[in-house]
Structure formats: structure tokens, C-alpha cells
Design an enzyme around this catalytic site. Structure first.
Site, PDB file in Angstrom:
ATOM      1  N   HIS A  61      21.442  15.887  17.989  1.00 25.33           N
ATOM      2  CA  HIS A  61      21.058  14.477  18.008  1.00 25.33           C
ATOM      3  C   HIS A  61      19.982  14.223  19.061  1.00 25.33           C
ATOM      4  O   HIS A  61      20.142  14.600  20.222  1.00 25.33           O
ATOM      5  CB  HIS A  61      22.259  13.599  18.310  1.00 25.33           C
TER       6      HIS A  61
ATOM      7  N   TYR B  98      27.015   2.893  19.270  1.00 28.67           N
ATOM      8  CA  TYR B  98      27.865   2.203  20.247  1.00 28.67           C
ATOM      9  C   TYR B  98      27.689   0.712  20.015  1.00 28.67           C
ATOM     10  O   TYR B  98      26.577   0.191  20.105  1.00 28.67           O
ATOM     11  CB  TYR B  98      27.438   2.543  21.673  1.00 28.67           C
TER      12      TYR B  98
ATOM     13  N   PRO C 201      35.603   7.669  28.336  1.00 29.35           N
ATOM     14  CA  PRO C 201      34.848   8.449  27.352  1.00 29.35           C
ATOM     15  C   PRO C 201      33.530   7.812  26.918  1.00 29.35           C
ATOM     16  O   PRO C 201      32.770   8.434  26.172  1.00 29.35           O
ATOM     17  CB  PRO C 201      35.817   8.539  26.164  1.00 29.35           C
TER      18      PRO C 201
ATOM     19  N   LYS D  39      31.148  12.160  29.116  1.00 36.53           N
ATOM     20  CA  LYS D  39      30.960  13.031  30.273  1.00 36.53           C
ATOM     21  C   LYS D  39      32.155  13.904  30.626  1.00 36.53           C
ATOM     22  O   LYS D  39      32.024  14.831  31.425  1.00 36.53           O
ATOM     23  CB  LYS D  39      30.594  12.178  31.499  1.00 36.53           C
TER      24      LYS D  39
ATOM     25  N   TYR E  43      22.542  10.436  29.768  1.00 34.32           N
ATOM     26  CA  TYR E  43      23.309  10.780  28.578  1.00 34.32           C
ATOM     27  C   TYR E  43      23.118  12.239  28.187  1.00 34.32           C
ATOM     28  O   TYR E  43      24.087  12.943  27.856  1.00 34.32           O
ATOM     29  CB  TYR E  43      22.905   9.857  27.425  1.00 34.32           C
TER      30      TYR E  43
END
Length: 391
Positions: free
Chosen positions: A72, A201, A293, A297, A385
Site C-alpha cells: 500500500h 480510517y 491500534p 504500531k 505511518y
């Protein structure tokens, strides 16, 4: 019995440490209180930073990952009925994340340790580390009703938040930091195609939602829920209906539903224990830290701990130097606290908090708007990220 390093816990961090040390000619014994099948039945995260992927390749367990993982280059943030992409690949100069389930990482590591005749003992009961503050540490355990004892040079506590390793440390030498969030995540796993080719998200007035996947045919979805709710209170139909309400209209229409394979609720917590070394005992992974979550990480932090620990132990056995051992805790914690900050920030902008005022909600929307329209802000999100460097 004697070995060089006893590793408590056969999750991904313990297995990865054993594999890396084995490749450097260092003997290890892994003790796990659960069965092999139980360990493999755990449903956990599936987003890997590039640093972890590289470490798995170094450990010679990257072949299936390279073949089956999904790559991704970005994620999507949904709010106010719209979707905006964070193009991590372009913002970070080419870095990406890899979607590959933690269960698959664990399976690959187990298979590698089996192929190399690694010393793993499952269903080891009453495991206890002793004398790690002196020069002759040992670990006792019981197997098949027989008490056993292993002497070693070092002990690695990779046995999770509830494990014996951290609880064996004198409490006056330990500092802990914790934040418990007033909600959890209800997760559903299904053999259905993902609704999107990147993670979504979603910030919604009904609560947070996340669309993710394990493969092109297996999806994982989450919705924010109260901490006192139970999975059995949520039928599949109820879950899918609630998820649709929290997604933008085009995503909700495209959602393919099906029977759940697994359904569970995970509480959200931030936790750090300092230091992470006590004489000849090291803490690693969830034994030392927990993150929500939201920022993906948890598993990746465990991998970075193992990077520093395997490097330190390898240096000791190759050169006799304890320099890297002495700075293990400091190096890990520097990266851990940055991940804590990022995970807290992601959680704070995406969830509905029970005590949020109209002012707080407006700030959330402004933050999401800013981070998806400012190159500088989006770059900061992307850098964190995809994973900060191991340093």
C-alpha cells in the site's frame, strides 16, 4: 540444561529474536506457556512497516511475504462524508507499508525455526526468571509435570503485557506510564473482498470505523464500541449495518458482507514500562509497551525492539562488548515514545470521546481538514505511518 539466551514467549517478537540469533550462531531456548495452535489462533494486526519487512528478510522468512503480501502506497481518511487520500509513497520518497497478517508472520517464523531445529517448548508451565541481576541467570519451568531449570547468559522477556517477565522485576526499579481510553474496537473478520484497495480510517458522529484487509479475499473491519459491550451482543447483521452508517455513501454501497470468521473486542490502552533492561533480563514488545491500534504500531514496535536487542546480543557474542546492551533500553524507548505520540494523535482525531464538547468536535474536523490539505502535515503523518528509521 544450559543455553546462551532464554526467550520467554513464542509470539512474533520471541520467534524473530530466536531466528536472528540462530543465524549468528547464538543458541536460544524459547519457552511458551500456550500451545502452538493457540499462538497461531490469535488474530492481530496486519500492517508492517518497511523496517520490519527488511528485518524479516534478514531473518530469512520473507519469501512467502514477498509473494502474498499487499503493498500500500497510501491510506484514506474519511470525515464529513468525504474521503481524502494520504499518498505516503510520494510524501516520503518511496516508502510504503505492507499488509500481511501477524498470524502469517508468526507461522513463517515457526516454520523457519522448525526447519533449523530451533529449541522451542510449548505448553511450558510456571515459567519464572531468576537471578537476572547477577552473573548466573536461570529460568525454571514445568513440562509434563516435571520441574526443569535452564541456566543462561541472558533472558529476553517477549511474553506480552500479562507475562511473567515484567512482573518478575522489582517494582521499585520500574516506572510505568499508562492511559486507558474510554472505548474499544469491535473487530470482524470475513472471507469477503476488501471494500477498498487501501485502508480507510473513518471519523463519524456515531464513532470511529476502519476498513482493512488480510488478503484480496479476506477483510477485517472495526467499529468503535463501548468498553462494556460483548461480541455476542453483536450479530453479523447488526455489525454490517452499523459499519455502513459510519462510512461514506459510496463505500457503504460497495461493501460486500458475509458471515464472520472471528469477532472480538479489543480495549484501547497506551502503556510504557521503563527501563527495558534489568541486569541480564530484557523486556521487548508488549511486555514493555502497548499502543492503541489506530496507528498500526504495536507489532512494528516489537520488531524494532528485536532489531536493537538482536544487534546488541550479537555484538556481545562476537566481540565481548556490552556497549549496545547498555544502551538497549534508551534506544528502544526513544522510538517507542515517538510511536506513542503518533498513536495517541491518530486516536484523538478519529474517535468520538464521551466527554467531547461541540468545540472538541470542531477541532477534530479542523485537524483532519488540515492534515489532508497541508503537504507538511500530511508528510508528518506519512513519515510516522510508514515507520521512523531504526536509530
Amino acid at each position: 540444561m544450559r543455553t546462551q539466551v532464554v526467550i520467554i514467549g513464542a509470539g512474533p517478537s520471541g520467534l524473530l529474536l530466536s531466528q536472528l540469533l540462530h543465524l549468528k550462531g547464538i543458541d536460544t531456548l524459547v519457552l511458551e506457556r500456550q500451545s502452538r495452535n493457540y499462538v497461531l489462533s490469535r488474530i492481530r494486526a496486519g500492517v508492517l512497516e518497511q523496517g520490519m519487512v527488511d528485518l524479516l528478510k534478514t531473518a530469512q522468512v520473507g519469501e512467502r511475504l514477498e509473494r502474498e503480501a499487499l503493498i500500500h502506497g497510501g491510506i484514506e481518511l474519511a470525515f464529513n462524508g468525504q474521503r481524502r487520500q494520504i499518498d505516503m509513497k510520494s510524501l516520503t520518497g518511496g516508502s510504503v507499508v505492507t499488509v500481511y497478517g501477524q498470524t502469517e508472520v508468526t507461522r513463517d517464523l515457526m516454520d523457519a525455526r522448525d526447519a533449523m531445529n530451533g529449541h522451542l517448548i510449548y505448553e511450558a508451565e510456571d515459567v519464572v526468571p531468576h537471578d537476572f541481576d547477577g552473573g548466573r541467570p536461570r529460568v525454571t519451568y514445568r513440562k509434563d509435570g516435571v520441574e526443569r531449570e535452564v541456566f543462561c547468559d541472558y533472558i529476553a522477556g517477549c511474553d506480552g503485557y500479562h507475562g511473567i517477565s515484567r512482573r518478575s522485576v522489582p517494582q521499585e526499579t520500574l516506572k510505568t506510564f499508562e492511559r486507558v481510553y474510554p472505548f474499544g474496537w469491535l473487530g470482524l473478520l470475513s472471507d469477503t473482498p476488501p471494500v477498498n484497495d487501501e485502508l480507510i480510517y473513518s471519523n463519524h458522529e456515531r464513532g470511529f470505523a476502519l476498513c482493512t484487509m488480510r488478503s484480496l479475499t479476506r477483510s477485517r473491519y472495526y467499529i468503535q464500541c463501548a468498553t462494556d459491550e460483548k461480541p455476542e451482543d453483536w450479530s453479523d447483521d447488526r455489525f454490517w449495518d452499523e459499519l455502513r452508517k459510519r462510512l461514506p455513501g459510496d463505500v457503504a454501497e460497495a461493501l460486500v458482507t458475509g458471515p464472520s470468521i472471528e469477532k472480538s473486542i479489543a480495549p484501547l490502552r497506551s502503556f510504557v514500562a521503563e527501563p527495558m533492561r534489568f541486569g541480564r533480563l530484557f523486556l521487548a514488545g508488549d511486555a514493555a509497551h502497548i499502543v492503541p491500534p489506530t496507528g498500526a504500531k504495536g507489532l512494528n514496535l516489537a520488531a524494532s525492539d528485536i532489531f536493537f536487542l538482536s544487534r546488541a546480543l550479537t555484538a556481545f557474542y562476537e566481540t565481548g562488548s556490552e556497549e549496545l546492551i547498555d544502551c538497549y533500553s534508551e534506544q528502544c524507548l526513544r522510538r517507542i515514545w515517538k510511536a506513542q505520540r503518533f498513536s495517541w494523535w491518530m486516536t484523538s482525531i478519529l474517535h468520538r470521546f464521551p466527554d467531547s464538547s461541540p468545540y472538541d468536535l470542531r477541532l477534530q474536523q479542523a485537524e483532519l481538514d488540515y492534515v489532508t490539505t497541508s503537504t507538511a502535515a500530511a508528510t508528518a503523518l506519512a513519515e510516522n505511518y510508514v515507520g521512523l528509521p531504526y536509530e
